[in-house]
Design a protein around this motif. Structure first.
Motif, PDB file in Angstrom:
ATOM      1  N   THR A 125     -88.009 -42.387 -50.316  1.00 44.09           N
ATOM      2  CA  THR A 125     -88.602 -42.238 -51.644  1.00 44.09           C
ATOM      3  C   THR A 125     -89.895 -41.434 -51.575  1.00 44.09           C
ATOM      4  O   THR A 125     -90.125 -40.521 -52.387  1.00 44.09           O
ATOM      5  CB  THR A 125     -88.888 -43.628 -52.253  1.00 44.09           C
ATOM      6  N   LEU A 126     -90.725 -41.721 -50.611  1.00 44.20           N
ATOM      7  CA  LEU A 126     -92.007 -41.013 -50.475  1.00 44.20           C
ATOM      8  C   LEU A 126     -91.790 -39.547 -50.114  1.00 44.20           C
ATOM      9  O   LEU A 126     -92.507 -38.668 -50.615  1.00 44.20           O
ATOM     10  CB  LEU A 126     -92.864 -41.702 -49.413  1.00 44.20           C
ATOM     11  N   LEU A 127     -90.795 -39.255 -49.260  1.00 38.85           N
ATOM     12  CA  LEU A 127     -90.492 -37.862 -48.934  1.00 38.85           C
ATOM     13  C   LEU A 127     -90.039 -37.088 -50.160  1.00 38.85           C
ATOM     14  O   LEU A 127     -90.454 -35.940 -50.385  1.00 38.85           O
ATOM     15  CB  LEU A 127     -89.405 -37.798 -47.855  1.00 38.85           C
ATOM     16  N   LEU A 128     -89.178 -37.691 -50.967  1.00 41.05           N
ATOM     17  CA  LEU A 128     -88.688 -37.019 -52.167  1.00 41.05           C
ATOM     18  C   LEU A 128     -89.815 -36.746 -53.151  1.00 41.05           C
ATOM     19  O   LEU A 128     -89.902 -35.661 -53.734  1.00 41.05           O
ATOM     20  CB  LEU A 128     -87.590 -37.866 -52.820  1.00 41.05           C
ATOM     21  N   HIS A 129     -90.688 -37.722 -53.343  1.00 39.72           N
ATOM     22  CA  HIS A 129     -91.830 -37.505 -54.223  1.00 39.72           C
ATOM     23  C   HIS A 129     -92.777 -36.454 -53.627  1.00 39.72           C
ATOM     24  O   HIS A 129     -93.348 -35.640 -54.372  1.00 39.72           O
ATOM     25  CB  HIS A 129     -92.570 -38.825 -54.456  1.00 39.72           C
ATOM     26  N   GLY A 130     -92.944 -36.481 -52.321  1.00 39.61           N
ATOM     27  CA  GLY A 130     -93.795 -35.476 -51.681  1.00 39.61           C
ATOM     28  C   GLY A 130     -93.248 -34.081 -51.830  1.00 39.61           C
ATOM     29  O   GLY A 130     -93.994 -33.124 -52.077  1.00 39.61           O
ATOM     30  N   PHE A 131     -91.914 -33.944 -51.725  1.00 39.42           N
ATOM     31  CA  PHE A 131     -91.291 -32.637 -51.899  1.00 39.42           C
ATOM     32  C   PHE A 131     -91.415 -32.173 -53.342  1.00 39.42           C
ATOM     33  O   PHE A 131     -91.721 -31.005 -53.619  1.00 39.42           O
ATOM     34  CB  PHE A 131     -89.832 -32.701 -51.464  1.00 39.42           C
ATOM     35  N   ALA A 132     -91.170 -33.081 -54.285  1.00 38.84           N
ATOM     36  CA  ALA A 132     -91.326 -32.735 -55.699  1.00 38.84           C
ATOM     37  C   ALA A 132     -92.760 -32.294 -55.987  1.00 38.84           C
ATOM     38  O   ALA A 132     -92.997 -31.325 -56.729  1.00 38.84           O
ATOM     39  CB  ALA A 132     -90.956 -33.930 -56.576  1.00 38.84           C
ATOM     40  N   PHE A 133     -93.717 -32.995 -55.395  1.00 41.18           N
ATOM     41  CA  PHE A 133     -95.121 -32.629 -55.564  1.00 41.18           C
ATOM     42  C   PHE A 133     -95.384 -31.234 -54.994  1.00 41.18           C
ATOM     43  O   PHE A 133     -96.080 -30.413 -55.611  1.00 41.18           O
ATOM     44  CB  PHE A 133     -96.013 -33.658 -54.870  1.00 41.18           C
ATOM     45  N   ALA A 134     -94.829 -30.942 -53.815  1.00 42.22           N
ATOM     46  CA  ALA A 134     -95.043 -29.639 -53.190  1.00 42.22           C
ATOM     47  C   ALA A 134     -94.511 -28.503 -54.058  1.00 42.22           C
ATOM     48  O   ALA A 134     -95.126 -27.431 -54.146  1.00 42.22           O
ATOM     49  CB  ALA A 134     -94.386 -29.609 -51.809  1.00 42.22           C
ATOM     50  N   LEU A 135     -93.374 -28.729 -54.720  1.00 42.48           N
ATOM     51  CA  LEU A 135     -92.832 -27.692 -55.603  1.00 42.48           C
ATOM     52  C   LEU A 135     -93.750 -27.441 -56.791  1.00 42.48           C
ATOM     53  O   LEU A 135     -93.989 -26.290 -57.174  1.00 42.48           O
ATOM     54  CB  LEU A 135     -91.439 -28.099 -56.087  1.00 42.48           C
ATOM     55  N   GLN A 136     -94.287 -28.507 -57.369  1.00 43.49           N
ATOM     56  CA  GLN A 136     -95.250 -28.335 -58.466  1.00 43.49           C
ATOM     57  C   GLN A 136     -96.534 -27.679 -57.947  1.00 43.49           C
ATOM     58  O   GLN A 136     -97.121 -26.834 -58.607  1.00 43.49           O
ATOM     59  CB  GLN A 136     -95.577 -29.691 -59.100  1.00 43.49           C
ATOM     60  N   PHE A 137     -96.939 -28.065 -56.761  1.00 44.11           N
ATOM     61  CA  PHE A 137     -98.139 -27.502 -56.149  1.00 44.11           C
ATOM     62  C   PHE A 137     -98.009 -25.986 -55.966  1.00 44.11           C
ATOM     63  O   PHE A 137     -98.990 -25.248 -56.077  1.00 44.11           O
ATOM     64  CB  PHE A 137     -98.378 -28.192 -54.797  1.00 44.11           C
ATOM     65  N   SER A 138     -96.792 -25.514 -55.700  1.00 41.38           N
ATOM     66  CA  SER A 138     -96.598 -24.077 -55.477  1.00 41.38           C
ATOM     67  C   SER A 138     -97.052 -23.256 -56.680  1.00 41.38           C
ATOM     68  O   SER A 138     -97.531 -22.124 -56.529  1.00 41.38           O
ATOM     69  CB  SER A 138     -95.133 -23.775 -55.156  1.00 41.38           C
ATOM     70  N   ARG A 139     -96.944 -23.827 -57.863  1.00 36.32           N
ATOM     71  CA  ARG A 139     -97.383 -23.105 -59.063  1.00 36.32           C
ATOM     72  C   ARG A 139     -98.893 -22.864 -59.040  1.00 36.32           C
ATOM     73  O   ARG A 139     -99.388 -21.847 -59.538  1.00 36.32           O
ATOM     74  CB  ARG A 139     -96.996 -23.883 -60.316  1.00 36.32           C
ATOM     75  N   LEU A 140     -99.637 -23.814 -58.492  1.00 32.39           N
ATOM     76  CA  LEU A 140    -101.086 -23.640 -58.381  1.00 32.39           C
ATOM     77  C   LEU A 140    -101.416 -22.476 -57.447  1.00 32.39           C
ATOM     78  O   LEU A 140    -102.345 -21.711 -57.696  1.00 32.39           O
ATOM     79  CB  LEU A 140    -101.743 -24.927 -57.849  1.00 32.39           C
ATOM     80  N   VAL A 141    -100.649 -22.356 -56.379  1.00 30.58           N
ATOM     81  CA  VAL A 141    -100.876 -21.275 -55.416  1.00 30.58           C
ATOM     82  C   VAL A 141    -100.570 -19.930 -56.054  1.00 30.58           C
ATOM     83  O   VAL A 141    -101.340 -18.971 -55.932  1.00 30.58           O
ATOM     84  CB  VAL A 141    -100.015 -21.492 -54.158  1.00 30.58           C
ATOM     85  N   TYR A 142     -99.448 -19.849 -56.776  1.00 32.93           N
ATOM     86  CA  TYR A 142     -99.081 -18.595 -57.423  1.00 32.93           C
ATOM     87  C   TYR A 142    -100.090 -18.198 -58.497  1.00 32.93           C
ATOM     88  O   TYR A 142    -100.246 -17.016 -58.807  1.00 32.93           O
ATOM     89  CB  TYR A 142     -97.691 -18.707 -58.054  1.00 32.93           C
ATOM     90  N   ALA A 143    -100.780 -19.171 -59.077  1.00 30.07           N
ATOM     91  CA  ALA A 143    -101.708 -18.894 -60.173  1.00 30.07           C
ATOM     92  C   ALA A 143    -103.099 -18.497 -59.698  1.00 30.07           C
ATOM     93  O   ALA A 143    -103.942 -18.113 -60.512  1.00 30.07           O
ATOM     94  CB  ALA A 143    -101.810 -20.118 -61.083  1.00 30.07           C
ATOM     95  N   LEU A 144    -103.368 -18.567 -58.405  1.00 27.37           N
ATOM     96  CA  LEU A 144    -104.690 -18.194 -57.899  1.00 27.37           C
ATOM     97  C   LEU A 144    -104.987 -16.732 -58.204  1.00 27.37           C
ATOM     98  O   LEU A 144    -104.102 -15.881 -58.153  1.00 27.37           O
ATOM     99  CB  LEU A 144    -104.764 -18.429 -56.389  1.00 27.37           C
TER     100      LEU A 144
END
Length: 223
Positions: free
Chosen positions: A151-170
């Motif tokens: 469960t924690l891995l899946l949430h961590g992966f989902a978080f990483a995908l959302q996090f990628s948007r922050l990187v692209y927006a820099l």
């Protein structure tokens, strides 16, 4: 570990709800290219890319190999994880960190070996602090079941995908690596800019015998 086409499609399906439109294969480990809407291999440098690696332990608990049934990651982040995303990112000199970081960036890397190690220490947080799982205490030490690690891995992966948007927006994007790790005591997320000659994690993820590892490289378009 080698992820076959069937499981690559499953990983790609995880990314779809988060608007991730392209991913690339790292030889032997990774995911297949998603729909690039007619973009050719020659043009790939012009699009944002994600590269995913997992070790065998993570693949096993997520059901990517063997006969285990696969369940998609959650479509929405928990409130606590969403607040982390809403916090945003901030460049502070040579380092990239959370906007609300109180780390002393001016002296980086300080006691750490390099800037990558500084960023990983400063950005790290425990996923179980934001995702409800059962954490038993045995002999004064936390114990998390394989099911809850999943469960924690899946949430961590989902978080990483959302996090990628922050990187692209820099305003000045740069390649960033996210590292999600879970074991029987905790699960963590951390990130660092990808720098030549520096790495926080070992190249061979299967060298981590006690940890289930997911590494996601976020590579913004270069032109």
């Amino acid at each position: 570990m080698s992820v076959n086409a069937h499981y690559r499609r499953q990983i790609r399906a995880l990314a779809a709800p988060f608007g991730v439109s392209a991913a690339k294969v790292d030889p032997g480990q990774g995911v297949a290219p998603a729909d690039t809407h007619g973009v050719t291999e020659r043009d790939e440098i012009m699009i944002d890319m994600l590269t995913l690696k997992v070790n065998d332990a993570a693949a096993q608990v997520l059901g990517m190999i063997g006969a285990l049934r696969y369940t998609a990651a959650p479509g929405d982040l928990t409130t606590g994880l969403q607040e982390r995303i809403d916090c945003g990112l901030r460049r502070r000199g040579s380092v990239l960190t959370w906007a609300d970081s109180v780390g002393v960036a001016e002296g980086a890397p300080s006691i750490f070996n390099d800037l990558t190690a500084w960023e990983c220490a400063d950005t790290s947080f425990h996923i179980e602090d934001f995702v409800q799982v059962d954490v038993a205490i045995v002999d004064d030490a936390p114990v998390i079941s394989d099911g809850d690690q999943r469960t924690l891995l899946l949430h961590g992966f989902a978080f990483a995908l959302q996090f990628s948007r922050l990187v692209y927006a820099l305003s000045a994007p740069s390649p960033v690596r996210c590292i999600v790790a879970a074991n029987d005591t905790n699960a963590t997320f951390r990130f660092h800019q990808i720098r030549q000659g520096e790495s926080w994690n070992r190249p061979d993820l299967d060298a981590y015998r006690e940890d289930k590892m997911i590494v996601l490289d976020i590579e913004p378009a270069t032109a």
